[in-house]
Design a protein around this motif. Structure first.
Motif, mmCIF file in Angstrom:
data_model
loop_
_atom_site.group_PDB
_atom_site.id
_atom_site.type_symbol
_atom_site.label_atom_id
_atom_site.label_comp_id
_atom_site.label_asym_id
_atom_site.label_seq_id
_atom_site.Cartn_x
_atom_site.Cartn_y
_atom_site.Cartn_z
ATOM 1 N N HIS A 8 0.858 -1.201 0.000
ATOM 2 C CA HIS A 8 0.000 0.000 0.000
ATOM 3 C C HIS A 8 0.888 1.244 0.000
ATOM 4 C CE1 HIS A 8 -3.912 1.860 1.919
ATOM 5 N NE2 HIS A 8 -3.325 2.720 1.099
ATOM 6 N N HIS A 41 -5.175 6.643 -4.996
ATOM 7 C CA HIS A 41 -6.610 6.691 -4.697
ATOM 8 C C HIS A 41 -7.459 6.637 -5.957
ATOM 9 C CE1 HIS A 41 -6.355 7.477 -0.395
ATOM 10 N NE2 HIS A 41 -5.290 8.199 -0.662
ATOM 11 N N GLU A 74 -6.135 2.002 -4.760
ATOM 12 C CA GLU A 74 -6.919 1.969 -3.534
ATOM 13 C C GLU A 74 -8.268 2.576 -3.909
ATOM 14 O OE1 GLU A 74 -5.594 4.312 -0.189
ATOM 15 O OE2 GLU A 74 -6.834 3.150 1.200
ATOM 16 N N HIS A 101 -13.415 6.351 2.240
ATOM 17 C CA HIS A 101 -12.658 7.607 2.203
ATOM 18 C C HIS A 101 -13.631 8.778 2.194
ATOM 19 C CE1 HIS A 101 -9.700 4.615 0.709
ATOM 20 N NE2 HIS A 101 -8.917 5.304 1.501
ATOM 21 N N HIS A 130 -7.562 -0.630 5.644
ATOM 22 C CA HIS A 130 -7.822 -0.056 6.979
ATOM 23 C C HIS A 130 -9.254 -0.270 7.501
ATOM 24 C CE1 HIS A 130 -9.137 3.388 4.494
ATOM 25 N NE2 HIS A 130 -7.915 3.531 4.049
ATOM 26 N N ARG A 165 -6.110 8.781 10.370
ATOM 27 C CA ARG A 165 -7.078 7.933 11.075
ATOM 28 C C ARG A 165 -6.694 7.736 12.542
ATOM 29 N NH1 ARG A 165 -6.349 5.907 6.071
ATOM 30 N NH2 ARG A 165 -4.676 4.572 6.789
ATOM 31 N N ASP A 191 0.923 2.369 3.638
ATOM 32 C CA ASP A 191 0.128 3.531 3.216
ATOM 33 C C ASP A 191 1.034 4.755 3.120
ATOM 34 O OD1 ASP A 191 -2.145 4.836 2.433
ATOM 35 O OD2 ASP A 191 -3.256 4.531 4.302
HETATM 36 ZN ZN LIG Z 1 -7.119 4.756 2.490
#
Ligand SMILES: [Zn+2]
Ligand SMILES: [Zn+2]
Length: 249
Positions: A8, A41, A74, A101, A130, A165, A191
């Motif tokens: 990721h 993304h 993602e 998201h 996640h 997050r 990530d």
């Molecule tokens: Zn994400």
């Protein structure tokens, strides 16, 4: 435990990330990461690339500087259901992550769970990204049971509670405990939004150790294990990577 694969990462194609794919190839070679997935993304979030980014990823070689790259995304789980990329683009990619998201304003646990279960059952997603995100509570037992049934991996994200997050940690420990009980395939991802975070699994390891999850179901310790998993999901074998990671054919 040494993880040779990071599944990721984000590049400058997502405006809020700051490194190029080439930066990742170079840095991976320097620190000994053998494979990474480039997972920018999906187009539904404001700062994501156009969908052509994903369609044209095939121009990036799978191997540069003796490091392997998986062409990925993602994707965003949409409030109306499904994902934000067409099937013909998804089917060209080596790996598809999906998660919630900010394009989707959280509603309630039942609705989040329903949308996630539908995406798992669709067969289009390899990894749930996640799932411990406290902004989008889900019925973890239902999601992980379904993921096990449909051979979809569960991510333990190494940026959650560190770079983004905030407040995810306890949920992630709960995810890891449940995953051990249910026997889910586990995917680790940093990530990374800047290249020096590549391969930094400190937070994932904290979660794994606190949950006493063990390492058996994690695919990131070997590129071959990742390729086995993706093929078990129905992806065509990536011949150049299979050759590269099989020294004695
Ligand atoms: Zn994400
Ligand atoms: Zn991400």
């Amino acid at each position: 435990m040494r993880f040779l694969v990071d599944l990721h990462t984000h590049t400058v194609a997502s405006d809020h990330a700051y490194s190029t794919i080439m930066d990742y190839f170079n840095y991976a070679a320097e620190i000994g990461v053998q494979m990474f997935a480039c997972t920018d993304h999906g187009p539904a979030v404001a700062d994501a690339p156009h969908k052509w980014h994903f369609r044209n990823l095939r121009v990036v070689p799978h191997i540069v500087n003796n490091v392997a790259m998986l062409r990925g995304v993602e994707a965003n789980i949409m409030p109306s259901g499904g994902l934000d990329l067409e099937d013909d683009i998804l089917s060209r990619l080596d790996i598809v992550l999906a998660g919630f998201h900010p394009n989707y304003t959280p509603t309630n646990k039942d609705e989040h769970t329903r949308l996630m279960l539908d995406v798992i059952k669709s067969g289009k997603v390899d990894v749930i990204a996640h799932p411990g995100n406290p902004h989008y509570p889900i019925d973890l037992e239902a999601v992980l049971t379904c993921a096990k049934q449909y051979n979809v991996a569960i991510e333990i994200n190494s940026s959650s509670s560190v770079n983004t997050r905030m407040g995810s940690h306890d949920n992630c420990v709960q995810v890891a405990r449940l995953a051990k009980k249910i026997g889910n395939v586990i995917s680790l991802g940093t990530d990374a939004h800047f290249v020096t975070y590549l391969g930094n699994f400190d937070e994932s390891l904290k979660v794994i150790e606190e949950a006493e999850m063990g390492y058996d179901n994690i695919i990131n310790n070997s590129p071959a294990k990742v390729l086995d998993f993706l093929e078990s999901r129905g992806h065509a074998p990536i011949k150049s990577l299979r050759r590269f990671f099989t020294p004695y054919p």
